[in-house]
Every structure is written in structure tokens, then in C-alpha cells.
Design a protein around this motif. Structure first.
Motif, PDB file in Angstrom:
ATOM      1  N   TYR B  57      17.464  58.793  83.738  1.00 27.66           N
ATOM      2  CA  TYR B  57      16.365  57.843  83.591  1.00 27.66           C
ATOM      3  C   TYR B  57      16.071  57.553  82.134  1.00 27.66           C
ATOM      4  O   TYR B  57      16.515  58.278  81.245  1.00 27.66           O
ATOM      5  CB  TYR B  57      15.102  58.346  84.301  1.00 27.66           C
ATOM      6  N   VAL B  58      15.363  56.462  81.917  1.00 25.99           N
ATOM      7  CA  VAL B  58      14.899  56.103  80.574  1.00 25.99           C
ATOM      8  C   VAL B  58      13.389  55.890  80.645  1.00 25.99           C
ATOM      9  O   VAL B  58      12.829  55.708  81.730  1.00 25.99           O
ATOM     10  CB  VAL B  58      15.560  54.802  80.058  1.00 25.99           C
ATOM     11  N   GLY B  63       5.991  53.637  78.732  1.00 29.30           N
ATOM     12  CA  GLY B  63       6.050  55.058  79.013  1.00 29.30           C
ATOM     13  C   GLY B  63       6.405  55.369  80.458  1.00 29.30           C
ATOM     14  O   GLY B  63       6.431  56.518  80.864  1.00 29.30           O
ATOM     15  N   ASN B  64       6.668  54.326  81.234  1.00 34.87           N
ATOM     16  CA  ASN B  64       7.081  54.558  82.617  1.00 34.87           C
ATOM     17  C   ASN B  64       8.538  55.002  82.687  1.00 34.87           C
ATOM     18  O   ASN B  64       9.359  54.557  81.895  1.00 34.87           O
ATOM     19  CB  ASN B  64       6.944  53.275  83.440  1.00 34.87           C
ATOM     20  N   ILE B 175      11.401  48.335  91.924  1.00 40.04           N
ATOM     21  CA  ILE B 175      10.084  48.024  92.480  1.00 40.04           C
ATOM     22  C   ILE B 175       9.146  49.209  92.269  1.00 40.04           C
ATOM     23  O   ILE B 175       9.556  50.253  91.768  1.00 40.04           O
ATOM     24  CB  ILE B 175      10.157  47.684  93.989  1.00 40.04           C
ATOM     25  N   THR B 176       7.882  49.047  92.651  1.00 39.75           N
ATOM     26  CA  THR B 176       6.926  50.142  92.526  1.00 39.75           C
ATOM     27  C   THR B 176       6.974  51.020  93.772  1.00 39.75           C
ATOM     28  O   THR B 176       7.465  50.590  94.826  1.00 39.75           O
ATOM     29  CB  THR B 176       5.495  49.598  92.387  1.00 39.75           C
ATOM     30  N   ASP B 177       6.462  52.223  93.644  1.00 34.57           N
ATOM     31  CA  ASP B 177       6.462  53.110  94.803  1.00 34.57           C
ATOM     32  C   ASP B 177       5.562  52.558  95.909  1.00 34.57           C
ATOM     33  O   ASP B 177       5.848  52.736  97.092  1.00 34.57           O
ATOM     34  CB  ASP B 177       6.078  54.533  94.408  1.00 34.57           C
ATOM     35  N   THR B 178       4.520  51.878  95.516  1.00 37.81           N
ATOM     36  CA  THR B 178       3.643  51.234  96.507  1.00 37.81           C
ATOM     37  C   THR B 178       4.421  50.249  97.373  1.00 37.81           C
ATOM     38  O   THR B 178       4.340  50.281  98.597  1.00 37.81           O
ATOM     39  CB  THR B 178       2.506  50.477  95.786  1.00 37.81           C
TER      40      THR B 178
END
Lengths: 189, 189
Positions: B57-58, B63-64, B175-178
Motif C-alpha cells: 500500500y501507499v 494520509g489515507n 472505492i470507500t469501505d462504506t
DNA sequence: TAATCCACTTGCCATAAGGCAAGAAATGAA
DNA sequence: TTCATTTCTTGCCTTATGGCAAGTGGATTA
């Protein structure tokens, strides 16, 4: 061949080896719209773009074009899978403008690749750089908005914006030409 | 080492060469959460995953975390740019589960790479395959909906869905976890 | 010159996905 | 066991982008 001087930069390559590599190329011209490689063909040649620009694209399931890349002057245009694994390609490589290319046939390329260590290293460096750039693009597709991706392209590859029609740029950025048109309008305010 | 048998498949590799290659590896264990490589470090080792799973990951500008890949059993975990160009990496490689890895130091790897033609060819094949897979992923980001991308992952890499938490899978899919949670709900009807 | 064709723009509305926050469920630690 | 942390779900509303279709303007060709 000033173009080839720019392309083959590697500390292990001696002037005489460079000479050997340069001589392996033959000059081939393509007119705007010509294909360097078409879906279904097995690639047999390795292309360096000396002048002009090439676009690579695929068809998606709806028959839409998706531009996978733009290859500019002083860059390499190959489908590594088709060329090195000798399987049919799924991509099209089409001249976006009139092009002058330096070409090496696969057989000759392989001989150089295995006889000149520096050329081998150069090849590995080229491929790892391609992998890195593609990864950057993938990350950008996730983290950046369409507008930011457009601005990056504008900064890093201004020639593409000058030479490619909007719909090709849009599909490369992962959006529709309609959206790109609106983004551009927004940015010019 | 049955894992290495699976990884090093190339027609040019003779049994005795394979033996030489196998012997070059040393066994290293990582516990869940350990890092194989961290941002800023210069990679010095080449990893084959024998057991377990690794996530790369990066960090983006906010900061995500953005998950760039999952590396499963019988696959190679390296940052080609950092390892072959000896520059600091921008990625993290972290053990998602307890892992057993077969490792070769760069120096030893280079010797094998230049002395065994089949290993060199195998390396080129591996890198071109990686490039192809990454291109497929990029195209999928453009042409497929998030839901379709999730279904493809489910079919092609079911173990990832079992072992990785939803937020990692979501950022890998872009995408987002949501959103992924909602997509999953939708699919189970 | 007219007739096409292509590239691009714009308006209107639809849809996919995000942002935030609350809460439920699972996991791990003391 | 209890407490804390992480993981996942859900509701409400916003935003980015898409789909379609009409229209403009420039270029090419008959």
C-alpha cells in the motif's frame, strides 16, 4: 540517429555496443491512421518512435474504445506480452499522427538481448519503469478526481493535449468526452 | 520446496539450474503486521511468498492508505523499482497474515540472473506478466462498475476476500469501505 | 458553393459513489 | 469476564460523473 541516443541510456552500454544496437534498427514510416499492431495479431517487431505519436487502445464489451496509452517521440511502442510470449494481442497501436519509427524484428532483438549484457539490463530497467508508471496511473485513478488527472496530464504530457482529440484523452483519463469538456470549461475560468 | 517448483516454471530452466536457484533462497518468517519493506527504505531482497498473504500500500496526500496489491502464496513480492534501481521505495509491504517467505538477497539474485539464461527469461516473463495484469486492472477501473470489479475479485482471488478486511479491499477496488459494504449487501439479494 | 463529417459544447436529468456520523457486531486484551 | 478496539453496516444528504440529444463551428470533399 539522435533519437536512439536518447532512448538507449544505460551505464553498462559501451559506444561500440550502442553502435551494434543502432545498426539493428530499420526505418519505417507510418501515416496518420495506420496501425503498427492490431488486435488478434502476434507482434513480431519492436518499435521506437522517432517522430510523431502513437495511441494504444482496446475495445471494451460495449464496443467502446478505451485509450490505454499515448506513446510519444523517443519512447518505445510494444505490447510486451504479445511480443515476448508470441501470443495474439488484444490492443490496437495506431499512428495518431504521421510517424517515423525505428524497428527491430523479434529475432534480431533476442540476439542482442542475450549477447549484450547492458542491453539486457536496459530492457529490465525499461520494463520496471513502465510498471512503475502504470502503477502511478492506477493510484491516480483511485486518489485523484478527473479534473486533477487532467491537470497532471497537462503538466506532464502537454503534447498529448495538443495532438489527441478530446475523446481519446477522455477515455485515457477514465471519463466521457462530455465530462472532459465540462472539466476543461471549469478550468479555464 | 514445492512452492518454488510452482513459481519457477520456464522451459529453458534445467533441473540442475532449478536446483541452484532453489538453494539460493533462505527461509524467513514474518508475523502478521510485520513489514517486509517500508516507505523510504531501499529494497535489498527478493521475496517469494510460501505461506500467507502480503498487502502492499501507499499513503495518499490525505494520509489515507491505498492498497496497491495483494500478494498471495506462490507469488513474488518485490518493488521492482526500489530493488533493481536501488532507490527508496514509496510503498509499504506488510504481512496481512503470518507468512513464510523464501528470500534471495539482491547480490545473489543478480549473479543468478546473469549466469542462468533461463532465469533471465523467467524474470522477463514475470515482469511482462505483471505489466499485463496491472494494465488489465487499469482498464477494469475505467470500464467496470465498482460492483463488477468486486465480483471479478471474488471469482479470481477468493482468498483475498476471506483474509483481508473490507477497508483494504475497498481501497484496492478504488472505492470507500462504506460503498463496498453497500455493494456487498446488494449482491447478497 | 453546398453537403458532410467530425470535434466539441451545453442543457437536462439520472445514477453511482462519497462524507459523515451513529450504532452494531466481532475481535482482542486485561 | 469486562473493556477497548476494530470492523462492518446503515441512514441521510451531497457531489461527481454519465447518458442522451441538440446545437455550433471548423474542416474536408463533391
Amino acid at each position: 540517429m539522435p533519437v536512439l541516443q536518447l532512448i538507449y541510456q544505460h551505464p553498462l552500454l559501451t559506444p561500440s555496443q550502442l553502435e551494434t544496437i543502432f545498426e539493428a534498427h530499420t526505418l519505417v514510416d507510418f501515416k496518420k491512421g495506420d496501425y503498427l499492431l492490431k488486435k488478434g495479431q502476434v507482434s513480431n517487431s519492436y518499435f521506437c518512435i522517432g517522430e510523431g505519436m502513437v495511441r494504444s487502445y482496446v475495445h471494451d464489451f460495449n464496443g467502446n474504445d478505451i485509450t490505454t496509452g499515448f506513446i510519444e517521440k523517443n519512447e518505445i511502442a510494444i505490447d510486451v506480452i504479445s511480443l515476448f510470449h508470441q501470443v495474439p494481442t488484444v490492443e490496437y497501436f495506431q499512428a495518431l499522427t504521421d510517424c517515423t519509427c525505428y524497428v527491430i524484428d523479434l529475432d534480431k532483438f533476442q540476439v542482442l538481448y542475450h549477447s549484450i549484457k547492458g542491453f539486457n539490463e536496459w530492457g529490465r530497467a525499461w520494463m520496471s519503469k513502465s510498471l512503475f508508471q502504470l502503477k502511478q496511473r492506477t493510484i491516480s485513478m483511485i486518489t485523484d478526481s478527473a479534473s486533477e488527472r487532467y491537470k497532471s496530464l497537462q503538466e506532464q504530457h502537454p503534447r498529448i493535449l495538443q495532438q489527441a482529440p478530446l475523446k481519446f484523452i477522455a477515455s485515457y483519463l477514465g471519463i466521457t468526452d462530455t465530462s472532459l469538456s465540462r472539466i476543461r470549461k471549469e478550468l479555464t475560468r
